[in-house]
Design a protein around this motif. Sequence first.
Motif, PDB file in Angstrom:
ATOM      1  N   LEU A   1      42.003 -35.970  32.065  1.00 38.63           N
ATOM      2  CA  LEU A   1      42.274 -37.108  31.185  1.00 38.63           C
ATOM      3  C   LEU A   1      40.989 -37.620  30.545  1.00 38.63           C
ATOM      4  N   ALA A   2      39.885 -37.505  31.268  1.00 39.42           N
ATOM      5  CA  ALA A   2      38.608 -37.977  30.733  1.00 39.42           C
ATOM      6  C   ALA A   2      37.985 -36.947  29.800  1.00 39.42           C
ATOM      7  N   ASN A   3      38.661 -35.796  29.654  1.00 38.14           N
ATOM      8  CA  ASN A   3      38.195 -34.763  28.723  1.00 38.14           C
ATOM      9  C   ASN A   3      36.762 -34.341  29.030  1.00 38.14           C
ATOM     10  N   ILE A   4      36.489 -34.118  30.303  1.00 39.51           N
ATOM     11  CA  ILE A   4      35.126 -33.773  30.710  1.00 39.51           C
ATOM     12  C   ILE A   4      34.782 -32.359  30.245  1.00 39.51           C
ATOM     13  N   ARG A   5      33.685 -32.265  29.549  1.00 37.81           N
ATOM     14  CA  ARG A   5      33.229 -30.988  29.018  1.00 37.81           C
ATOM     15  C   ARG A   5      31.763 -30.781  29.403  1.00 37.81           C
TER      16      ARG A   5
ATOM     17  N   LEU B   1      44.348 -36.730  15.172  1.00 38.21           N
ATOM     18  CA  LEU B   1      45.653 -37.175  15.651  1.00 38.21           C
ATOM     19  C   LEU B   1      45.878 -38.608  15.195  1.00 38.21           C
ATOM     20  N   ALA B   2      47.046 -38.825  14.606  1.00 37.42           N
ATOM     21  CA  ALA B   2      47.428 -40.190  14.225  1.00 37.42           C
ATOM     22  C   ALA B   2      48.324 -40.724  15.335  1.00 37.42           C
ATOM     23  N   TRP B   3      47.848 -41.729  16.024  1.00 31.19           N
ATOM     24  CA  TRP B   3      48.597 -42.335  17.134  1.00 31.19           C
ATOM     25  C   TRP B   3      49.444 -43.459  16.543  1.00 31.19           C
ATOM     26  N   ILE B   4      50.731 -43.251  16.476  1.00 32.74           N
ATOM     27  CA  ILE B   4      51.628 -44.270  15.950  1.00 32.74           C
ATOM     28  C   ILE B   4      52.144 -45.116  17.115  1.00 32.74           C
ATOM     29  N   SER B   5      52.588 -44.429  18.143  1.00 31.59           N
ATOM     30  CA  SER B   5      52.943 -45.113  19.377  1.00 31.59           C
ATOM     31  C   SER B   5      52.813 -44.090  20.497  1.00 31.59           C
ATOM     32  N   ARG B   6      52.989 -44.569  21.705  1.00 31.30           N
ATOM     33  CA  ARG B   6      52.842 -43.718  22.879  1.00 31.30           C
ATOM     34  C   ARG B   6      53.618 -42.402  22.740  1.00 31.30           C
ATOM     35  N   ASN B   7      54.797 -42.481  22.154  1.00 28.41           N
ATOM     36  CA  ASN B   7      55.636 -41.292  22.071  1.00 28.41           C
ATOM     37  C   ASN B   7      55.670 -40.692  20.680  1.00 28.41           C
ATOM     38  N   ASN B   8      54.742 -41.097  19.881  1.00 33.59           N
ATOM     39  CA  ASN B   8      54.749 -40.611  18.511  1.00 33.59           C
ATOM     40  C   ASN B   8      53.311 -40.419  18.046  1.00 33.59           C
ATOM     41  N   ILE B   9      52.829 -39.220  18.264  1.00 34.78           N
ATOM     42  CA  ILE B   9      51.450 -38.871  17.918  1.00 34.78           C
ATOM     43  C   ILE B   9      51.542 -37.655  17.027  1.00 34.78           C
ATOM     44  N   LYS B  10      50.954 -37.733  15.847  1.00 34.72           N
ATOM     45  CA  LYS B  10      51.085 -36.638  14.885  1.00 34.72           C
ATOM     46  C   LYS B  10      49.729 -36.043  14.566  1.00 34.72           C
ATOM     47  N   ALA B  11      49.695 -34.728  14.475  1.00 32.76           N
ATOM     48  CA  ALA B  11      48.471 -34.049  14.052  1.00 32.76           C
ATOM     49  C   ALA B  11      48.381 -34.096  12.533  1.00 32.76           C
ATOM     50  N   ILE B  12      47.210 -34.452  12.029  1.00 31.15           N
ATOM     51  CA  ILE B  12      47.014 -34.410  10.571  1.00 31.15           C
ATOM     52  C   ILE B  12      45.670 -33.757  10.267  1.00 31.15           C
ATOM     53  N   THR B  13      45.606 -33.078   9.156  1.00 32.04           N
ATOM     54  CA  THR B  13      44.329 -32.537   8.696  1.00 32.04           C
ATOM     55  C   THR B  13      43.828 -33.448   7.581  1.00 32.04           C
ATOM     56  N   ILE B  14      42.626 -33.920   7.779  1.00 32.92           N
ATOM     57  CA  ILE B  14      42.086 -34.924   6.862  1.00 32.92           C
ATOM     58  C   ILE B  14      41.683 -34.262   5.542  1.00 32.92           C
TER      59      ILE B  14
ATOM     60  N   LEU C   1      50.397 -34.217  24.260  1.00 33.76           N
ATOM     61  CA  LEU C   1      51.319 -35.325  23.974  1.00 33.76           C
ATOM     62  C   LEU C   1      51.892 -35.241  22.559  1.00 33.76           C
ATOM     63  N   SER C   2      51.137 -34.638  21.660  1.00 31.97           N
ATOM     64  CA  SER C   2      51.584 -34.603  20.271  1.00 31.97           C
ATOM     65  C   SER C   2      52.601 -33.491  20.021  1.00 31.97           C
ATOM     66  N   LEU C   3      52.761 -32.583  20.988  1.00 29.74           N
ATOM     67  CA  LEU C   3      53.701 -31.476  20.796  1.00 29.74           C
ATOM     68  C   LEU C   3      55.134 -31.979  20.908  1.00 29.74           C
ATOM     69  N   PRO C   4      56.048 -31.397  20.157  1.00 22.54           N
ATOM     70  CA  PRO C   4      57.450 -31.810  20.300  1.00 22.54           C
ATOM     71  C   PRO C   4      57.945 -31.512  21.713  1.00 22.54           C
ATOM     72  N   HIS C   5      58.735 -32.451  22.257  1.00 21.31           N
ATOM     73  CA  HIS C   5      59.093 -32.324  23.668  1.00 21.31           C
ATOM     74  C   HIS C   5      60.014 -31.148  23.945  1.00 21.31           C
ATOM     75  N   ARG C   6      60.683 -30.645  22.896  1.00 19.54           N
ATOM     76  CA  ARG C   6      61.573 -29.524  23.178  1.00 19.54           C
ATOM     77  C   ARG C   6      60.814 -28.246  23.493  1.00 19.54           C
ATOM     78  N   THR C   7      59.546 -28.178  23.071  1.00 15.74           N
ATOM     79  CA  THR C   7      58.734 -27.022  23.415  1.00 15.74           C
ATOM     80  C   THR C   7      58.506 -26.990  24.922  1.00 15.74           C
ATOM     81  N   GLN C   8      58.420 -25.796  25.458  1.00 13.12           N
ATOM     82  CA  GLN C   8      58.096 -25.697  26.889  1.00 13.12           C
ATOM     83  C   GLN C   8      56.606 -25.901  27.059  1.00 13.12           C
ATOM     84  N   ILE C   9      56.267 -26.944  27.744  1.00 14.08           N
ATOM     85  CA  ILE C   9      54.873 -27.357  27.835  1.00 14.08           C
ATOM     86  C   ILE C   9      54.466 -27.444  29.301  1.00 14.08           C
ATOM     87  N   VAL C  10      53.248 -27.003  29.587  1.00 14.25           N
ATOM     88  CA  VAL C  10      52.682 -27.284  30.897  1.00 14.25           C
ATOM     89  C   VAL C  10      52.002 -28.643  30.776  1.00 14.25           C
TER      90      VAL C  10
END
Lengths: 478, 478, 392, 392
Positions: free
Chosen positions: B233-237, C19-32, C84-93
């Motif tokens: 969580l602390a993203n230690i690198r 990453l644009a953090w909109i809310s805890r459950n809504n984080i979107k990747a954007i390329t600036i 956290l930004s990945l859609p939850h339907r994806t199988q994620i570790v």
Amino acid sequence: MTSQLDPLKQIAFNQFVILKLPSNNWKIVELRKNGSISLGKFGAFQVNDVIGYPLGTTFEIYYDNTSDITENEDDSQNKNKNKNKNNKIPVGKVRIMEEKLSESSNNNLDEGEELKNDIPELTNINSSENNKHLINIGNKVQKLTMAEIENLKNKSVSGDEIIAKIIDSHESFHKKTIQSQEKYLKRKQQKFAKYFTVNYLSGSALLEYFLAKGDQQRVMDMSQESVGMLLNLANIRSNGTYLCVDETGGLLVYFLLERMFGGDTDSKLDGKVVVIHENEHPNLDLLKYSNYSEEFINDHVKTISILDYFEPPTVAEVNSTFTPFSKEEIKELKGNKRNAYFRRSKLYKSQLDVVKFATEVKYDALVVTSTLSLPSLIPRLAENVHGSRPIVCFSQFKETLLELSHTLYDDLKFLAPSIYETRCRPYQTIRGKLHPLMTMRGGGGYLLCCHRVIPAPEPEQLVATDNKDPDVKKQKTE
Amino acid sequence: MTSQLDPLKQIAFNQFVILKLPSNNWKIVELRKNGSISLGKFGAFQVNDVIGYPLGTTFEIYYDNTSDITENEDDSQNKNKNKNKNNKIPVGKVRIMEEKLSESSNNNLDEGEELKNDIPELTNINSSENNKHLINIGNKVQKLTMAEIENLKNKSVSGDEIIAKIIDSHESFHKKTIQSQEKYLKRKQQKFAKYFTVNYLSGSALLEYFLAKGDQQRVMDMSQESVGMLLNLANIRSNGTYLCVDETGGLLVYFLLERMFGGDTDSKLDGKVVVIHENEHPNLDLLKYSNYSEEFINDHVKTISILDYFEPPTVAEVNSTFTPFSKEEIKELKGNKRNAYFRRSKLYKSQLDVVKFATEVKYDALVVTSTLSLPSLIPRLAENVHGSRPIVCFSQFKETLLELSHTLYDDLKFLAPSIYETRCRPYQTIRGKLHPLMTMRGGGGYLLCCHRVIPAPEPEQLVATDNKDPDVKKQKTE
Amino acid sequence: MNSVFSEYKDFIQEGDLALAWISRNNIKAITIEKDGVFNTRYGSFLHSGMIGKPYGSQIAIRTKGNNKFAFIHILQPTPELWTLSLPHRTQIVYTPDSSYIMQRFNCGPNTRVIEAGTGSGSFSHAFARSSNHLFTFEFHEVRYEQALEEFQDHGLIGNDDAKSNEAFKNVTITHRDVCENGFTIKQTDKTSYKFAEGEDEVKINANVVFLDLPAPWNAIPNLDQVISKNEKVGVCCFSPCIEQVDKTIESLIGNGWTEIEMVEIQGKQYEARRQMERTLDDALIRLKDIKSRKLEGVERRKRLLEETMNDISHEEKTEDKDSKRPSVAKTRYNPFGKGQRIKEGDSNYSWLQVTKVESEIKSHTSYLTFAYKTISKERDVELVSKLIENSG
Amino acid sequence: MNSVFSEYKDFIQEGDLALAWISRNNIKAITIEKDGVFNTRYGSFLHSGMIGKPYGSQIAIRTKGNNKFAFIHILQPTPELWTLSLPHRTQIVYTPDSSYIMQRFNCGPNTRVIEAGTGSGSFSHAFARSSNHLFTFEFHEVRYEQALEEFQDHGLIGNDDAKSNEAFKNVTITHRDVCENGFTIKQTDKTSYKFAEGEDEVKINANVVFLDLPAPWNAIPNLDQVISKNEKVGVCCFSPCIEQVDKTIESLIGNGWTEIEMVEIQGKQYEARRQMERTLDDALIRLKDIKSRKLEGVERRKRLLEETMNDISHEEKTEDKDSKRPSVAKTRYNPFGKGQRIKEGDSNYSWLQVTKVESEIKSHTSYLTFAYKTISKERDVELVSKLIENSG
């Protein structure tokens, strides 16, 4: 009395039962003679058709051509469901259906997994080959139109038959992976299956009903395992007198009565529950779903407001408000006067009850589900709990019990307060695919349990210094 | 430099390693050339005999008649162990032993169960017949006397051979139930087996060492899973500069360095850990077990007291205390004067470091294991954490993080503080007898994680009213 | 190309993956991008307003329609935020599992990892951060291509496994069914690996293996060829069902792996909340207040009734009180704000701090089966002799 | 004989079975006798000092040796307290499991329970409390005899299964290997059941079955003969290993049981504790205090040294401070009581309330596999017709 159905075992008239639907939703209904019950897209059935079968039986609704498809007259309880276009659900016939083997197949199945046993033609190929050639198919390849399906649904066809037809007409079904085939079947089954299970409306079922609706707050986020542990830790028996605070709208009392009397309104057992409430009137609404008579509830449940309980009138005060008439005097009363006398007499008796339960009775347990600040409430309620009897508080939050625990620790009238957490972890119970469910409701609450004790009078000053543990530390038997 | 052993892979001289004993105890030792190490009742061995084998190798100690049974000279670290009668443990030879198949067979085996695979002659009869005719046998039927066993132990026999002899001479062994046979074997194996595993002394192993000793408090009741999650969580690198409070005697720093540099004292990576301590002197004692050079630690670990950190001197103040000499001037210094100059120069540089790390550096993470009141500590430490970088606090108690969480919620400089709990549940991993271990250590602690953010200047008044969530509620992307 | 995953960046720059953090459950990747716009339900955020600001900055806009403000935070991605930004339907570790596995294997700059399969790539990011090299294998061709592109975009793909201070580009992804075809990577394979002149086969020498496969037992026999020979190597198999664990253990035993242990990780997340402190005394005073007001009402009504009628008995008047209650406010004393909407934490009331677990918890992800193997337990006798002879 | 388990008793009487609570982990069963003595490490408690007191009374004695007091509490047994009083080495079904099973089956005065095996009898006590009748089976003869005696002592054994207000004596224990010989109880069996004239076989009609057996799959086929025919009957199998669960499910399916679901119950217990609140400001003041005292010491020592010597350079004196620190108390300001023994909760300090889980938790007891069966799904058509015809 003639031979009757036992509403604890069989589906009987005028009983509240809880129906389980293919969608895994629950529905509470009262079984009125000659009535019919609509399950929306899952069909409708005649109450008389299910009466007499054992509680827990699953029925399938079917429609055959010979049966006169009566329009469902609909119970009041179902009114909300039927606002859409087709507000007359045809009433079908019912036949007994064999239940699913695994609880998981109805209820607890994780996304993307299905009961293998149900679908013997699907084999579980454990290889990464599985979805290598996965095709992304939508509804396009589905040959039956929705109209055709609707048509089938209104004909003499069972849910399983519809599904078989759909599969037949689904071009790429056999190209799908096992997993996606299963997902597909599952979805279709939930959509077209017309069956329901008539279950006994136990306290646990009622609790599950609210939890499944997402109404955690109403039941204070209580879980079945927490309430079960509460009842055991409180040593609830058929013959005790229990002091109770219930902020779950009567659910806790529902549980207590079930444990004490087995749901039997004719029970001759004499236990009592005294419910203390913080508002003017008690809220035990949920008892309406029970099959207890009013008389039974009057006999076994007493309600007293905190004000009446903590500041009860004296017997003298109560007596001063009412003078019982002699039998002769009563006989002479007429009409309104007579009714008024009996009302006052009843009020008088209930006031005497208040005096008795607030001042005389020593309780066999104190059980509490309340959002009132427990450190201010419990020690005062516990005054009238008999020595050696348990005190059990349920709370949604551990922190409220922590506060209480410290308060009770510091008071020699309470023995060893402990906070308990119990959590049930259900499994997907399918052979070859056993694992805990992937997701579960969080929460479930916590319990604090201790026993009411009576401090020895002599050496209080010694004990008072040791507030962590009222007993001698490190003391052991030889 | 000539070819050397890699102390991250092979057992090397002058390395601290952790030994696992048949009793499931751990022992930390330093491998000194020509030394010997006593394992008490499990024998003793020469350090040279194990050097060069891969870390993780298990060795059996054996004694044959040809070997000169040298008396163990004993390392200082083992002194306490050998106070009993037989304080000279004979030093045996070692041979490589195949490890147990299952972790459970060494470590996590529940009472009364044993690795079936090890004892092929025992079959698992799953019937209630099993212990119907159970006989209660003690040590009486054991024909070998303790003296005979001791004799065997001092001869050329391995633990397994001794056990085989004991079984042979045990009259009723075959009358015992499978379960009690297994129990018996297990007990005997632990008693007579002479083997040990030489493991790399990782942070996790060091943590386990203290936990196994029952020294939870020393490591703040931290679990491996909690610290692992903290590091992620602390993203230690390898290339970050981290601000750290470590009340575990250096264990957290040990973990950080391992994650950053892989335990490699020759690492060229340039990450840094700045340790803030509340006492006059830092306590990073546990780093003594690491294989890092003093130089490495000086390069990568900086320690600053909270006083110096929060009230650092100015550069001007530091400069006023010391005037660097020119090279010529230094050359002219002699003896004590010269030494004193260098000491003052070092102090001066470290004071400049204090200024730099307290005022200039923006940190890439803040990681804290501290019993100081976190709401008073974290917001102040977080001032110098760069935007978007994580703040992770470990605490033994959820309640301390709850307090902190509320404090951070109310401060727009922190994004979405959450409390995490992670628990590892190990299984008895034996085919046919799979189940979670029956008992486990409680505890393991909790984490709070949030990110340092920079509030937008404009509309603060609007946000301040919504202290639960600094973001717009219900806002969704289209 | 810089990797936002391997370098700490201070300021938001054009070209960055953020990453644009909109809310805890809504984080979107954007390329600036200079002219980029990030659209949300409440309005549009111009990338130009982000460029040059420090990472972690809150970005404010006026919302559509009304005159309020909407906010997002712009964060630099980390493997955990990326997950956290990945859609939850994806199988994620998820992080509780991935962080435990990494900790148990002491992952760090000397770790050489094999991962199969790549899947959503979330764990790959975490492994890449704390390893010397990650060899990840994906058998599904489309997913391979997607992951390859993503890793390239994220600046992770590369042969650079030197222990240097440079940005790590230490991920190799290979299209492969490792169950059938093993783990060795050759010139002819579909792989991101750049072979050097004369290099025919990649020296993988993994010391950590993570198998997220439906049938790991088919891949386990292929490991001996690619794991490091002279050190202890760890494997972790990630399987949802217990029957898979059993077959995995069988295969591990059959292939000479030891110290087998299966564990489950249970992660929970709590939110800090407040519950109103409602004391018994306040509740009592409130009831007394209600009672007294009711009596007042009864008295007043009684007077009114007595003034206007004479034919109803005294008793009925009293009994009737409920139906003819006067219309005055029912309670004056309202210590708990009953009937009002009280905001949690409202400073007019006192509150107890409480924790609340998520309403839905991840009760099971997969079973983790760990095992270890040291292929060669030899030592270099000559070297050891030399070391012993040297004074030291 | 009265049962202390089925009747609430107010006062401690001669002949009572009571529990002496010494500490949380030390609860002993005692039978109250006029001349009885309960010996503990700290002294002897005379039963005569307990008789006549209310249950729950704390009993105090002066401890041996010194002039302090020792205390115990005398409690009336409940099934849950009884469970706590059993030695931990016994295999016990603990309250989190037993209470869940009872709740899931809605146990109450109409429940007819089969339990196999009896084991320590702890669950039997709880079942007896909330059932119409408990039929418990124990295959181990010695344990059967012990349990029979215990149940008799506890006033549980009897045929009385009337729904009366009398003390329940509703337990039947039978010596039986239910796997081999099923559950039917006949005249010839070794059982506590008292057969009536002409009664040859007990009508068990169980609607709840609890199987705590190593191989429940051998007993499941025998259940049809003894479970209630016209209602839904539940079974719960209690097995530690997952492989047992698999075989149990197989058998349940094969024998027509449905709604099969396995669950685990995880119970935890927390203790309320306090942690000292140590603020950063206090810590800072403390360090300043140390620093200033140290400077004072240095200054003083410097003066002393300067007065007596002249040959050591100024620098060395400063550097030497650690080894020649003056002997004054190191700190005056000690807000956290460092170096002192502070009792948790000491009112000179401020404390945060915290919860602490037991140091060793019961992470697994057994898997609980539930299933249901309704043997006859018929209805009494005649009766139903009659009910429908009746006006109602």
